[in-house]
Design an enzyme around this catalytic site. Structure first.
Site, PDB file in Angstrom:
ATOM      1  N   GLY A  37      -8.043  14.178   6.911  1.00 46.13           N
ATOM      2  CA  GLY A  37      -7.285  12.950   6.713  1.00 46.13           C
ATOM      3  C   GLY A  37      -5.851  13.066   7.175  1.00 46.13           C
ATOM      4  N   GLY A  38      -5.370  14.318   7.349  1.00 52.78           N
ATOM      5  CA  GLY A  38      -4.023  14.527   7.872  1.00 52.78           C
ATOM      6  C   GLY A  38      -2.929  13.952   6.983  1.00 52.78           C
ATOM      7  CE  LYS A  49       1.656   1.837   2.244  1.00 54.11           C
ATOM      8  NZ  LYS A  49       2.144   3.193   2.476  1.00 54.11           N
ATOM      9  CB  SER A 144       4.891  14.219  13.341  1.00 53.67           C
ATOM     10  OG  SER A 144       4.671  13.116  12.454  1.00 53.67           O
ATOM     11  N   GLY A 181      14.757   4.023   6.812  1.00 55.32           N
ATOM     12  CA  GLY A 181      13.626   3.591   7.612  1.00 55.32           C
ATOM     13  C   GLY A 181      12.438   3.233   6.746  1.00 55.32           C
ATOM     14  CD  GLU A 186       6.156   2.202   3.114  1.00 52.27           C
ATOM     15  OE1 GLU A 186       5.645   1.444   3.961  1.00 52.27           O
ATOM     16  OE2 GLU A 186       5.628   3.289   2.772  1.00 52.27           O
ATOM     17  CG  MET A 330       5.402   8.408  16.458  1.00 52.04           C
ATOM     18  SD  MET A 330       6.898   9.381  16.178  1.00 52.04           S
ATOM     19  CE  MET A 330       6.282  10.596  15.001  1.00 52.04           C
ATOM     20  CG  HIS A 456      -4.055 -25.732  -0.484  1.00 50.77           C
ATOM     21  ND1 HIS A 456      -2.713 -25.449  -0.407  1.00 50.77           N
ATOM     22  CD2 HIS A 456      -4.242 -26.428  -1.641  1.00 50.77           C
ATOM     23  CE1 HIS A 456      -2.110 -25.951  -1.464  1.00 50.77           C
ATOM     24  NE2 HIS A 456      -3.012 -26.560  -2.239  1.00 50.77           N
TER      25      HIS A 456
END
Length: 470
Positions: A37-38, A49, A144, A181, A186, A330, A456
């Protein structure tokens, strides 16, 4: 004859390439140095999340009276439990990826890989053995890692990385976030919800200073952060840090990245914090890969250079994902598409990776999402730009949800009505951005969105309302 493809790196790009190649009939070996999954699954997208979901649940509890709910509630962030939930979610997803490898007969190996050529990769396995993997093609997807600042050396205790923040067993009373950033913003919102007093330091002149994010959205985001009592020190950088009895004292100075800084940012300022979170960029995971010896060209900073077919300078060796650096995109979903392109080209296809319609989503509070050109970019490219906006607060669904902060901004060509970009801020815009992304992909005009019936009451009606202004 069956193609043998070796893939180095088990993140979104790597495992997508592995699955696609295996489905195409290739014999695939996937090598991962740490966890399947890195970064995305283990230290990035998914863990943050899950943290954000906990933060949002806590915020909702604190707003019960707004929704007509009575009763006492003393909910607070139980960090060991939050971390445990994060680990459980990641573990479930990792298990799913490993099962898919087994189902598709992908040979999954754990260890450090070194590229000798397109036909040979040496692996130092996690068991301490050395194995040679022979094949026909190699796809590099090593990703990275966090960039460290000499002025703020990470000690993983008081001065921490984003990886460390996702393992904290307590909520820092005062948190200084260096870098405004995506990741920094976040985590700033998340920990403010958990109870931290947060300050963000950003060297450029705005929060979220990415080329893909419209300046008006950055201004809105900065106003929202202020409402949340998050202090934003823009046009400043961290000069030095000194440990104190209670934490860390960080000296802020005027930014060296700007030709001019506001008078307020010219003088040095000291900010004291219990923890300092450093989030100022990424560096490539290419150490020990043997790229130079294998003839794989990199730029001055070590990012791998690849063309639109994901081919490197060495025939038979491809590269995808974050390891390509900021000259590409990225983002995990960019890596996924690059993985598909690389795998298919390894199997004889001739597919091209394009980046012109690439959505991005920032999971701050409120969320930010964008696709296509900003107003400034469109003007620079010579378009006759027209912009329209509709406000979140005008939507019945937003009022019912109690989520009224946000905006829908469309950038169009005034002559033809062609949609050039969409920039959104507000609840669930990370989901809503899919519609303008598809519109851009199909070359649609603003009127096409205006003529599309939207259910709606929904938040997506904000796009409908903005398009009608055209």
């Amino acid at each position: 004859m069956t193609q043998k493809i070796t893939i180095i790196g088990g993140g979104p790009g790597g495992y997508t390439a592995a699955f696609e190649a295996a489905k195409g009939g290739a014999e695939v070996t996937l090598i991962e140095a740490a966890q399947m999954g890195g970064t995305c699954l283990n230290w990035g997208c998914i863990p943050t999340k899950t943290f954000k979901s906990s933060a949002e649940a806590l915020e909702t509890v604190h707003r019960l009276k707004e929704f007509g709910l009575s009763g006492e509630c003393s909910a607070a962030a139980d960090m060991p439990a939050v971390v445990a939930r994060k680990d459980k979610v990641a573990g479930t997803l990792r298990g799913g990826l490993e099962k898919t490898c087994s189902k598709l007969k992908v040979n999954l190996m754990y260890g450090k890989a070194k590229v000798v050529s397109a036909n040979l990769v040496r692996v130092h396995t996690s068991e301490g053995e050395e194995q040679e993997i022979t094949g026909d093609k190699v796809i590099i997807a090593t990703g990275s890692r966090n960039l460290n600042l000499p002025s703020l050396p990470v000690d993983h205790k008081k001065i921490i990385s984003s990886d460390d923040a996702l393992e904290l067993d307590h909520v820092p009373e005062r948190l200084l976030v260096v870098g405004g950033g995506v990741i920094g913003s976040e985590l700033a919102c998340i920990f403010q919800s958990f109870g931290s007093k947060v300050t963000i330091v950003e060297g450029l002149d705005r929060i979220l200073p990415l080329p893909s994010i419209d300046r008006e959205i950055s201004k809105l985001m900065q106003r929202e952060l202020k409402k949340r009592k998050i202090s934003c020190e823009v046009c400043r950088t961290a000069v030095k840090a000194e440990y104190t009895d209670s934490g860390v004292a960080v000296t802020l100075g005027p930014s060296p990245f700007l030709d001019q800084v506001p008078a307020a940012a010219e003088k040095e300022k000291v900010v004291e914090a219990d923890a300092v979170l450093v989030s100022v960029g990424r560096v490539p995971n290419t150490e020990g890969l043997g790229l130079a010896e294998a003839g794989v060209e990199t730029d001055a900073k070590g990012w791998i250079i690849a063309d639109e077919y994901c081919r490197t300078s060495q025939p038979g060796i491809y590269a995808i994902g974050d390891v390509l650096g900021p000259s590409k995109v990225m983002l995990a979903h960019a890596a996924v598409m690059e993985g598909l392109v690389a795998a298919r080209n390894c199997l004889g296809r001739n597919e091209v990776m394009t980046y012109d319609v690439m959505p991005s989503a920032v999971f701050t509070s409120p969320e930010v999402a964008s696709v296509g050109m900003t107003e400034e970019q469109a003007a620079e490219q010579g378009w006759n730009v027209r912009c329209v906006q509709s406000q979140f607060r005008e939507l019945g669904k937003a009022q019912a949800m109690g989520e009224i902060s946000g905006v829908f901004k469309l950038v169009v060509d005034a002559d033809s009505g062609k949609l050039l970009g969409a920039h959104l801020a507000g609840a669930h815009v990370s989901d809503i951005i899919a519609e303008p992304t598809l519109a851009l992909r199909l070359g649609a005009a603003g009127k096409d969105i205006a003529r599309t019936i939207h259910a709606h009451p929904t938040l997506a009606e904000g796009l409908f309302e903005a398009a009608h202004m055209l």
